[in-house]
Scaffold this motif. Sequence first.
Motif: not given
Length: 226
Positions: A80-81, A84-86, A90, A219-223, A225
């Motif tokens: 996920v880290a 999904d969080r950057s 992707c 997607p974005n750097d804060e996370g 779904r």
Amino acid sequence: MSRSRSGIRSGSRTGSVGTAPVVFQAAALLLAYPDRDWDRRPRTVREAVAGLPGREFPLLLSFCGQAEREDPLALAARYVATFDRSRRRCLYLTYYTDGDTRRRGAALARIKSVYRTHGWLPPDDELPDFLPLMLEFAARTPEAGTALLTDHRAAIEVLRYALEAHRSPYAALLQAVCRCLPGQAPASREEALRLTRTGPPAEAVGLDVLGPFPAQPRPNDEGARR
């Protein structure tokens, strides 16, 4: 996104039809979310590549060895880290070339059309540019699938560079995949990025133009779904 919906099963086999399909199937299994059947996937890959010649297979086995030593919950959190969080890492390839634009809707439709032309029906609840899905298609339909991956090589290489910079174990899987793609690889991350910039900056139109495809947040750097 429910990670079990990718249509990838640990019992998949590619047969002895060359190195690339085996690598693509293995990477498809290992790049999917580590859900309840995860413990079977590295074992499946090990059995499939045991004794096969090729410089790609040690990369796959290296990842398997590290993943098998990691606690499953920790591995899921790492996944996920990582993905999904950057936005830089992707797994949805048309994001790199089209962002959240109307052009992305057309690109997704083209990929799905290739699947259908070759009698391959991916799950309706997954975007067709999801890399594990594209890799499984390439494993099962090598000529068309390899061509499709090659069309999106710049995005794959950008992801590889990002995983290497992040010092992620998943970089080994992308390295193995890239070694199986025909033609010359981009000489640098900057060149790969230039090759993905085929359109204007992101339009604020969302993905509602995709019809049967589920709308997905950017997607974005804060996370995010997907």
